[in-house]
Design an enzyme around this catalytic site. Sequence first.
Site, PDB file in Angstrom:
ATOM      1  CG  ASN A 161      -1.929   1.065   1.256  1.00 56.32           C
ATOM      2  OD1 ASN A 161      -1.875   1.983   0.426  1.00 56.32           O
ATOM      3  ND2 ASN A 161      -2.849   0.985   2.193  1.00 56.32           N
ATOM      4  NE  ARG A 169      -6.247   1.849  -0.692  1.00 49.62           N
ATOM      5  CZ  ARG A 169      -6.530   2.697   0.264  1.00 49.62           C
ATOM      6  NH1 ARG A 169      -5.677   2.901   1.231  1.00 49.62           N
ATOM      7  NH2 ARG A 169      -7.682   3.331   0.270  1.00 49.62           N
ATOM      8  CG  HIS A 223     -12.617   4.879   1.378  1.00 50.27           C
ATOM      9  ND1 HIS A 223     -13.210   6.096   1.620  1.00 50.27           N
ATOM     10  CD2 HIS A 223     -11.309   5.045   1.642  1.00 50.27           C
ATOM     11  CE1 HIS A 223     -12.295   6.962   2.008  1.00 50.27           C
ATOM     12  NE2 HIS A 223     -11.121   6.351   2.034  1.00 50.27           N
ATOM     13  CG  LEU A 276     -16.454   8.075   9.506  1.00 43.22           C
ATOM     14  CD1 LEU A 276     -17.171   8.599  10.749  1.00 43.22           C
ATOM     15  CD2 LEU A 276     -16.854   8.887   8.284  1.00 43.22           C
ATOM     16  N   GLY A 279      -8.977   9.817   4.905  1.00 42.44           N
ATOM     17  CA  GLY A 279      -9.995   9.989   3.872  1.00 42.44           C
ATOM     18  C   GLY A 279     -11.303   9.497   4.468  1.00 42.44           C
ATOM     19  NE  ARG A 306      -8.112  12.888   0.538  1.00 41.62           N
ATOM     20  CZ  ARG A 306      -8.348  11.588   0.493  1.00 41.62           C
ATOM     21  NH1 ARG A 306      -9.360  11.118  -0.208  1.00 41.62           N
ATOM     22  NH2 ARG A 306      -7.585  10.735   1.156  1.00 41.62           N
ATOM     23  CG  ASP A 324      -4.559  13.129  14.470  1.00 40.23           C
ATOM     24  OD1 ASP A 324      -5.373  12.819  15.368  1.00 40.23           O
ATOM     25  OD2 ASP A 324      -3.684  12.354  14.044  1.00 40.23           O
ATOM     26  CD  GLU A 352      -8.789   0.413   3.556  1.00 42.82           C
ATOM     27  OE1 GLU A 352      -8.151   0.668   4.600  1.00 42.82           O
ATOM     28  OE2 GLU A 352      -9.140   1.290   2.765  1.00 42.82           O
TER      29      GLU A 352
END
Length: 407
Positions: A12, A103, A191, A219, A222, A251, A292, A389
């Site tokens: 990734n 990924r 996602h 959440l 991203g 973003r 953060d 993931e």
Amino acid sequence: MTNTNPVILVVNAGSSSVKISVYVVPESAHENVDIQPTLVAHGQIEGIGVAPRLVARMADGRSVADESFPVEQVADHDAAFRLIRLTLQIGLRDTPPVAIGHRVVHGGIDFADAVRIDDDVIARLETLIPLAPLHQPHNLTAIRAIRGAAPDLLQVACFDTAFHAGHDPMAQLMALPFEYYERGIRRYGFHGLSYAYIARRLQQVAPDLAEGRVIVAHLGNGASLCAMRGGRSIDSTMGLTALDGMPMGTRCGTIDPGAVLWLAAQGMEPDAIQAMLYGQSGLKGISGISSDMRALLASDAPRAKLAVDFYAYRAAQEIGKLAVTLGGLDGLVFTAGIGANSPDVRARICAHLADLFGIALDAAANSENCQRVSRDSSRVPVLVLPTDEEGMIALSTARILRESGGL
Ligand code: ADP
């Protein structure tokens, strides 16, 4: 499982980090596509080109490495990749991988499932770089580096867009001249590796719910939401790019396109607009403090609170929108860094949903991040399921390895 079981690496590669997970394919996976490979080790380098730090550990928690490096030594992704691989190989006693799963954020119109990588695939993925400028170039750098070093090694691309591939045109259209839709300028959704994992997980922990109308809130840094029916994606809040939908760490999420035109009319260059929308907006932009969530929740600053309040408001709004798409709501699932770990953010989002959906959280269960965080009386059950993931990538890579006779 023995030392001779096939080893798969999952890569990734992000903008300033490379993460590698090592999986072993169990014997039974030779026959059955659905057997999950087992995680044996994980390594990552953060701060590439700035302040590189390598952390690697075995799945049982045993540390293999925890070390900072001079910038020159890990100046780029290629160097980072080699360093992690070398480190993990020590832990793995030099078992070479038989396949590598990557990924890849954008698969465009062409890829509705994971795919074996060849030169043609690489060329097609390169055309999608403008649609995922923060991720796609780094995903491809890792692929090319490995292809250069080991041209015959099986590499598999697993896409964040693929889980959403079957969307109805209603979910894909943007009201631009139709020729753009035909050229691929449409809403894709991202996602998808996370949502595919959650769909599988729901079948295990709540099979009845898995058959119904479920909204999943991913959440993390991203953030997006996915409307699922019967475990399939129906719509998602992200669109052509991973900028759309709810606000994120840095973003912007959905904004009036007129704002972009205004910035351009002020003389701001496209690259600068891109850098602002991807890197200086969202929680970071509103708070002026941090992207953060933990830092914002710990802060007393009024704009930190404003950022978190807006985040929760927008997430709840998007849930309402997706519930219309589904024609109702049978379950809500929170996942990823914030979704799985922040009782506070879940409570703020669910407070907006109490009247409309009859959602009522169980404060104690929510504070402990339990699997079910809603009260029995809640009209819609609310679940917390950590995502995986990388596990999904390992699963797809093992399937393609098997299909190509490698198992
Ligand atoms: P990525 O999208 O990069 O994989 P993650 O899914 O790890 O990111 O999510 C990172 C976000 O999760 C950060 O905003 C971080 O503050 C937040 N987060 C992690 N743990 C907690 C927690 N206990 N409470 C609130 N936010 C948390």
